[in-house]
Motif scaffolding. Structure first.
Motif, mmCIF file in Angstrom:
data_model
loop_
_atom_site.group_PDB
_atom_site.id
_atom_site.type_symbol
_atom_site.label_atom_id
_atom_site.label_comp_id
_atom_site.label_asym_id
_atom_site.label_seq_id
_atom_site.Cartn_x
_atom_site.Cartn_y
_atom_site.Cartn_z
ATOM 1 N N HIS A 179 0.832 -1.207 0.000
ATOM 2 C CA HIS A 179 0.000 0.000 0.000
ATOM 3 C C HIS A 179 0.867 1.258 0.000
ATOM 4 C CE1 HIS A 179 -3.417 2.568 0.730
ATOM 5 N NE2 HIS A 179 -2.927 2.998 1.888
ATOM 6 N N ALA A 180 1.936 1.247 0.798
ATOM 7 C CA ALA A 180 2.837 2.405 0.852
ATOM 8 C C ALA A 180 3.477 2.672 -0.504
ATOM 9 C CB ALA A 180 3.922 2.167 1.908
ATOM 10 N N LEU A 181 3.881 1.618 -1.189
ATOM 11 C CA LEU A 181 4.504 1.790 -2.507
ATOM 12 C C LEU A 181 3.489 2.261 -3.537
ATOM 13 C CD1 LEU A 181 6.779 -1.376 -2.463
ATOM 14 C CD2 LEU A 181 7.560 1.002 -2.502
ATOM 15 N N ASP B 58 4.768 6.470 -1.092
ATOM 16 C CA ASP B 58 5.413 6.875 0.160
ATOM 17 C C ASP B 58 6.910 6.595 0.157
ATOM 18 O OD1 ASP B 58 2.945 7.694 1.111
ATOM 19 O OD2 ASP B 58 2.530 5.772 2.082
ATOM 20 N N LEU B 59 7.345 5.738 -0.751
ATOM 21 C CA LEU B 59 8.766 5.427 -0.899
ATOM 22 C C LEU B 59 9.152 5.557 -2.368
ATOM 23 C CD1 LEU B 59 8.886 2.225 1.348
ATOM 24 C CD2 LEU B 59 9.965 4.413 1.890
ATOM 25 N N ASP B 60 10.256 6.243 -2.607
ATOM 26 C CA ASP B 60 10.780 6.330 -3.972
ATOM 27 C C ASP B 60 12.296 6.233 -3.914
ATOM 28 O OD1 ASP B 60 11.720 8.849 -3.126
ATOM 29 O OD2 ASP B 60 10.011 9.898 -4.009
ATOM 30 N N ALA B 61 12.935 6.346 -5.071
ATOM 31 C CA ALA B 61 14.384 6.144 -5.137
ATOM 32 C C ALA B 61 15.135 7.073 -4.189
ATOM 33 C CB ALA B 61 14.866 6.345 -6.572
ATOM 34 N N GLU C 74 -8.857 -15.535 1.268
ATOM 35 C CA GLU C 74 -9.177 -14.907 2.550
ATOM 36 C C GLU C 74 -8.966 -13.392 2.476
ATOM 37 O OE1 GLU C 74 -10.534 -16.249 5.092
ATOM 38 O OE2 GLU C 74 -10.359 -18.379 4.586
ATOM 39 N N LEU C 75 -7.906 -12.966 1.787
ATOM 40 C CA LEU C 75 -7.666 -11.533 1.605
ATOM 41 C C LEU C 75 -8.857 -10.878 0.917
ATOM 42 C CD1 LEU C 75 -3.931 -11.268 0.442
ATOM 43 C CD2 LEU C 75 -4.917 -10.210 2.446
ATOM 44 N N TRP C 76 -9.363 -11.536 -0.104
ATOM 45 C CA TRP C 76 -10.479 -10.977 -0.871
ATOM 46 C C TRP C 76 -11.730 -10.876 -0.011
ATOM 47 C CZ3 TRP C 76 -11.300 -8.128 -4.840
ATOM 48 C CH2 TRP C 76 -12.556 -8.087 -5.452
ATOM 49 N N GLU C 77 -11.960 -11.877 0.820
ATOM 50 C CA GLU C 77 -13.165 -11.887 1.655
ATOM 51 C C GLU C 77 -13.062 -10.903 2.822
ATOM 52 O OE1 GLU C 77 -13.746 -15.914 2.822
ATOM 53 O OE2 GLU C 77 -14.292 -16.590 0.790
ATOM 54 N N GLU C 78 -11.852 -10.486 3.163
ATOM 55 C CA GLU C 78 -11.655 -9.545 4.274
ATOM 56 C C GLU C 78 -11.249 -8.159 3.765
ATOM 57 O OE1 GLU C 78 -12.330 -10.033 7.340
ATOM 58 O OE2 GLU C 78 -12.616 -12.210 7.413
ATOM 59 N N ARG C 79 -11.822 -7.750 2.638
ATOM 60 C CA ARG C 79 -11.425 -6.461 2.038
ATOM 61 C C ARG C 79 -11.660 -5.302 2.993
ATOM 62 N NH1 ARG C 79 -14.246 -9.061 -1.799
ATOM 63 N NH2 ARG C 79 -16.071 -7.718 -1.702
ATOM 64 N N GLY C 80 -12.786 -5.333 3.723
ATOM 65 C CA GLY C 80 -13.086 -4.250 4.650
ATOM 66 C C GLY C 80 -12.046 -4.130 5.738
ATOM 67 N N TYR C 81 -11.569 -5.269 6.222
ATOM 68 C CA TYR C 81 -10.541 -5.281 7.263
ATOM 69 C C TYR C 81 -9.278 -4.596 6.769
ATOM 70 C CZ TYR C 81 -6.935 -7.199 10.357
ATOM 71 O OH TYR C 81 -5.864 -7.337 11.210
ATOM 72 N N PHE C 82 -8.852 -4.936 5.566
ATOM 73 C CA PHE C 82 -7.603 -4.391 5.055
ATOM 74 C C PHE C 82 -7.751 -2.919 4.634
ATOM 75 C CE2 PHE C 82 -6.683 -8.910 4.811
ATOM 76 C CZ PHE C 82 -5.405 -8.932 5.347
ATOM 77 N N THR C 83 -8.956 -2.531 4.234
ATOM 78 C CA THR C 83 -9.188 -1.106 3.962
ATOM 79 C C THR C 83 -9.044 -0.294 5.251
ATOM 80 O OG1 THR C 83 -10.689 -1.592 2.115
ATOM 81 C CG2 THR C 83 -10.863 0.589 3.130
ATOM 82 N N ALA C 84 -9.578 -0.820 6.344
ATOM 83 C CA ALA C 84 -9.430 -0.151 7.641
ATOM 84 C C ALA C 84 -7.963 -0.116 8.058
ATOM 85 C CB ALA C 84 -10.270 -0.866 8.698
ATOM 86 N N LEU C 85 -7.226 -1.191 7.790
ATOM 87 C CA LEU C 85 -5.798 -1.247 8.110
ATOM 88 C C LEU C 85 -5.048 -0.149 7.368
ATOM 89 C CD1 LEU C 85 -3.534 -2.879 9.574
ATOM 90 C CD2 LEU C 85 -3.341 -4.235 7.471
ATOM 91 N N GLU C 86 -5.398 0.062 6.115
ATOM 92 C CA GLU C 86 -4.773 1.133 5.332
ATOM 93 C C GLU C 86 -4.999 2.485 5.991
ATOM 94 O OE1 GLU C 86 -6.470 0.910 1.483
ATOM 95 O OE2 GLU C 86 -5.635 -1.077 1.014
ATOM 96 N N GLY C 87 -6.220 2.698 6.493
ATOM 97 C CA GLY C 87 -6.527 3.976 7.133
ATOM 98 C C GLY C 87 -5.679 4.211 8.375
ATOM 99 N N HIS C 88 -5.472 3.180 9.164
ATOM 100 C CA HIS C 88 -4.613 3.303 10.346
ATOM 101 C C HIS C 88 -3.186 3.664 9.931
ATOM 102 C CE1 HIS C 88 -7.372 1.945 13.461
ATOM 103 N NE2 HIS C 88 -7.766 0.957 12.675
#
Length: 230
Positions: free
Chosen positions: A115-117, A121-124, A202-216
């Motif tokens: 997500h950071a990439l 958020d990170l470059d050369a 499992e990642l696909w079924e937990e999309r909401g969880y990972f979207t919230a993780l991105e926000g944190h």
């Protein structure tokens, strides 16, 4: 699911298999190698190459296990030898827990680095400076704020359903002639690929969880970027 996330899932599974390596202390070495390769692969996908120090930081290589964890690793390795069946069963339960814990940590870290990439958020240039430390700090803070139990429960089901974990871990992470190796998604066994594919589901079924993780993560990174004293 993007191929980049497939690689995140694969490296998470590979990292999760390292506690099953039947050689004391070699599991820690293999884990470090897998996590650092996971970082390099994600950076390479974006055309980036980081200094070894930045790779180690983003991979969490400095987060070594304590003496208690190393002792448990040794005791579980001893359990591979012909001892009482009940003893092996007890330690297999602990092995599964280690597999789940490490897969979960590496999955969360790998996902947020991806997500950071994607966000830039990170470059050369920033990889040469303090950005890796700030990104890693935001990743760690974000992971501490979420309740990972739903993900861990799914991972527990995955690993418990695998009847060949011990053999596959050895095959994936140890070359009989050359010693430790970093797994390659294209060349791994059907069992390792199956675990990876099921984890992707499992990642696909937990999309909401990972979207919230991105926000944190984004909130903590923004806080890290604020000048001191403000």
């Amino acid at each position: 699911m993007p191929p980049s996330l497939a690689r995140v899932a694969f490296h998470a599974v590979a990292a999760g298999l390292t506690p099953l390596i039947p050689v004391p202390f070699l599991d820690d070495y293999a884990l470090r190698q897998v996590r650092e390769q996971a970082v390099r692969d994600q950076l390479k996908e974006k055309g980036l190459k980081a200094p070894d120090k930045a790779v180690a930081l983003l991979a969490g290589s400095n987060e070594a296990r304590g003496l208690g964890g190393r002792l448990m690793s040794y005791l579980k390795a001893v359990a591979l030898f012909p001892v009482r069946k009940v003893f092996r069963k007890v330690f297999f339960v602990l092995w599964v827990k280690d597999c789940v814990d490490l897969t979960s940590v590496c999955l969360h870290h790998g996902y947020l680095l991806h997500h950071a990439l994607e966000r830039g958020d990170l470059d050369a240039a920033s990889l040469q400076g303090d950005a890796p430390r700030k990104v890693q700090a935001a990743i760690l803070a974000a992971c501490q704020e979420v309740d990972a139990r739903p993900i861990n429960q799914a991972l527990r089901r995955l690993f418990r359903s695998s009847r060949l974990l011990m053999a596959e871990a050895t095959r994936a992470l140890l070359d009989p002639k050359k010693g430790p190796r970093v797994p390659d998604r294209e060349g791994e066994s059907a069992e390792v690929k199956s675990l990876t594919d099921r984890l992707l589901q499992e990642l696909w079924e937990e999309r909401g969880y990972f979207t919230a993780l991105e926000g944190h993560y984004e909130r903590h990174l923004q806080s890290n970027l604020k000048p001191a004293g403000r």
